[in-house]
Design an enzyme around this catalytic site. Sequence first.
Site, PDB file in Angstrom:
ATOM      1  N   SER A  15       0.823  -1.213   0.000  1.00  0.00           N
ATOM      2  CA  SER A  15       0.000   0.000   0.000  1.00  0.00           C
ATOM      3  C   SER A  15       0.857   1.263   0.000  1.00  0.00           C
ATOM      4  O   SER A  15       0.593   2.207  -0.761  1.00  0.00           O
ATOM      5  CB  SER A  15      -0.950  -0.009   1.202  1.00  0.00           C
ATOM      6  OG  SER A  15      -0.240  -0.158   2.419  1.00  0.00           O
ATOM      7  N   TRP A  16       1.909   1.308   0.832  1.00  0.00           N
ATOM      8  CA  TRP A  16       2.706   2.519   0.951  1.00  0.00           C
ATOM      9  C   TRP A  16       3.572   2.741  -0.284  1.00  0.00           C
ATOM     10  O   TRP A  16       3.657   3.865  -0.799  1.00  0.00           O
ATOM     11  CB  TRP A  16       3.548   2.451   2.219  1.00  0.00           C
ATOM     12  CG  TRP A  16       4.241   3.712   2.649  1.00  0.00           C
ATOM     13  CD1 TRP A  16       5.464   3.787   3.230  1.00  0.00           C
ATOM     14  CD2 TRP A  16       3.773   5.072   2.563  1.00  0.00           C
ATOM     15  NE1 TRP A  16       5.792   5.104   3.516  1.00  0.00           N
ATOM     16  CE2 TRP A  16       4.766   5.912   3.119  1.00  0.00           C
ATOM     17  CE3 TRP A  16       2.603   5.662   2.075  1.00  0.00           C
ATOM     18  CZ2 TRP A  16       4.640   7.301   3.194  1.00  0.00           C
ATOM     19  CZ3 TRP A  16       2.476   7.049   2.145  1.00  0.00           C
ATOM     20  CH2 TRP A  16       3.481   7.839   2.699  1.00  0.00           C
ATOM     21  N   LYS A 110       9.419   1.751   8.671  1.00  0.00           N
ATOM     22  CA  LYS A 110       9.561   2.255  10.036  1.00  0.00           C
ATOM     23  C   LYS A 110       9.785   1.079  10.982  1.00  0.00           C
ATOM     24  O   LYS A 110       8.849   0.334  11.284  1.00  0.00           O
ATOM     25  CB  LYS A 110       8.313   3.048  10.451  1.00  0.00           C
ATOM     26  CG  LYS A 110       8.078   4.276   9.572  1.00  0.00           C
ATOM     27  CD  LYS A 110       6.750   4.954   9.851  1.00  0.00           C
ATOM     28  CE  LYS A 110       6.551   6.162   8.932  1.00  0.00           C
ATOM     29  NZ  LYS A 110       5.240   6.808   9.138  1.00  0.00           N
ATOM     30  N   GLY A 141       6.631  10.286   8.682  1.00  0.00           N
ATOM     31  CA  GLY A 141       5.625  11.252   9.114  1.00  0.00           C
ATOM     32  C   GLY A 141       4.226  10.658   9.092  1.00  0.00           C
ATOM     33  O   GLY A 141       4.033   9.496   8.726  1.00  0.00           O
ATOM     34  N   SER A 143       1.197   9.596   7.673  1.00  0.00           N
ATOM     35  CA  SER A 143       0.853   9.424   6.250  1.00  0.00           C
ATOM     36  C   SER A 143       0.285   8.040   5.964  1.00  0.00           C
ATOM     37  O   SER A 143       1.033   7.127   5.644  1.00  0.00           O
ATOM     38  CB  SER A 143       2.111   9.644   5.399  1.00  0.00           C
ATOM     39  OG  SER A 143       3.203   8.905   5.932  1.00  0.00           O
ATOM     40  N   LYS A 196       6.644   4.744  17.415  1.00  0.00           N
ATOM     41  CA  LYS A 196       5.213   5.076  17.490  1.00  0.00           C
ATOM     42  C   LYS A 196       4.337   3.852  17.223  1.00  0.00           C
ATOM     43  O   LYS A 196       3.198   3.773  17.684  1.00  0.00           O
ATOM     44  CB  LYS A 196       4.875   6.220  16.538  1.00  0.00           C
ATOM     45  CG  LYS A 196       5.249   5.994  15.075  1.00  0.00           C
ATOM     46  CD  LYS A 196       4.157   5.355  14.260  1.00  0.00           C
ATOM     47  CE  LYS A 196       4.640   5.071  12.849  1.00  0.00           C
ATOM     48  NZ  LYS A 196       3.602   4.510  11.974  1.00  0.00           N
ATOM     49  N   ASN A 261      -1.111  -1.251  12.902  1.00  0.00           N
ATOM     50  CA  ASN A 261      -0.673  -1.502  14.273  1.00  0.00           C
ATOM     51  C   ASN A 261      -1.825  -1.289  15.259  1.00  0.00           C
ATOM     52  O   ASN A 261      -2.017  -2.086  16.175  1.00  0.00           O
ATOM     53  CB  ASN A 261       0.518  -0.602  14.621  1.00  0.00           C
ATOM     54  CG  ASN A 261       1.786  -1.024  13.908  1.00  0.00           C
ATOM     55  OD1 ASN A 261       2.477  -1.953  14.321  1.00  0.00           O
ATOM     56  ND2 ASN A 261       2.094  -0.364  12.790  1.00  0.00           N
ATOM     57  N   VAL A 284       2.351  -7.006   7.139  1.00  0.00           N
ATOM     58  CA  VAL A 284       3.321  -6.924   8.229  1.00  0.00           C
ATOM     59  C   VAL A 284       2.878  -5.888   9.257  1.00  0.00           C
ATOM     60  O   VAL A 284       2.462  -4.783   8.910  1.00  0.00           O
ATOM     61  CB  VAL A 284       4.713  -6.549   7.676  1.00  0.00           C
ATOM     62  CG1 VAL A 284       5.693  -6.288   8.807  1.00  0.00           C
ATOM     63  CG2 VAL A 284       5.231  -7.671   6.774  1.00  0.00           C
TER      64      VAL A 284
END
Length: 351
Positions: A15-16, A110, A141, A143, A196, A261, A284
């Site tokens: 997706s990212w 991340k 950031g 997003s 985060k 998450n 993931v």
Amino acid sequence: MEQGNEKLAVIGAGSWGTALAIVLADNGHHVNIWCRNEEQKKEINEKHTNHKYLPDIILPESIIAHHSLHDAIDGVETVIIAVPTKAIRDIVKEISNLQTNPMTFVHVSKGIEPDTLLRISEMIEQEASKDILKDIVVLSGPSHAEEVSLRHPTTVTVSSKNMSAAEKIQDLFMNQHFRVYTNADIVGVEIGGALKNIIALAAGISDGLGYGDNAKAALITRGLAEISRLGTKMGANPLTFSGLAGIGDLIVTCTSVHSRNWRAGNMLGKGQKLEEVLENMGMVVEGVRTTKAAKQLAQKYECKMPITEILYSILFNGVNAKVGVEKLMARLKTNEMEDLVDILSEQMEQL
């Protein structure tokens, strides 16, 4: 620089990676995207969709998918790495074996590697051949890919040891929907983005238990203190955690249903086992792996990280989620300003 005069490769068609490919294609760049399987490649090239990861989104026709990594990076000077943390080393090593020209690596994942306790930029630095490694830039950031792909307003930050490289990446991505800031604190940007996810898991557990907004606000606030405490000990600028890579990313990841998450934590709070949750997610959940690394970092730097400790016990030691959260709330009383004093003291010692 003018937009539209670069050939770029996005490695990873989740997706990212797909959302960032859309941003780059909107800016007129020639975008190759690398897919793990032929079926996904065929769908992107023929239907201009990536339904598994971004349902109902039509991709620009200028995004060309490749199953061959060699073909994806051919003639490319900037490569965007959008694969899970655990796959970073293998991908960078393979690129190094295929490429001969200097490249800028932009990583958008991340996480922190357990055991080595390395940030992603440090992993890339270890695996990339010195002949091809020009610069490493991190993009991070608040997003969510789902919103970026819809061209909803989004702001992120880029960081690098070489700020001219960061500014070039800023130019590549910047448009009216996708605003990019620069930040020279690469340690803080990477630590904020990784940790985060731990707090988002905890926030999801709290919501799954039905504890409401008060409890989640407490977790976010104390989670930020926890991130800042460790990040500062690792050499980050504490001000970074009050920006996009810190509180910005923390808020969006802890409060949105788009956050995998948060969703994973929510399932845990509702009584599912970790194995069930990961199987049901189908993607993931970086926070699970990062929790292991963060616990090790807390021990290494002798840093108090109670949320991380409790989450680790829930994820890996079989502690009941409700019991874990109650233990967290029953911790010994302390002064809220102690964290700020500790962080400022760390900064003074470094001067």
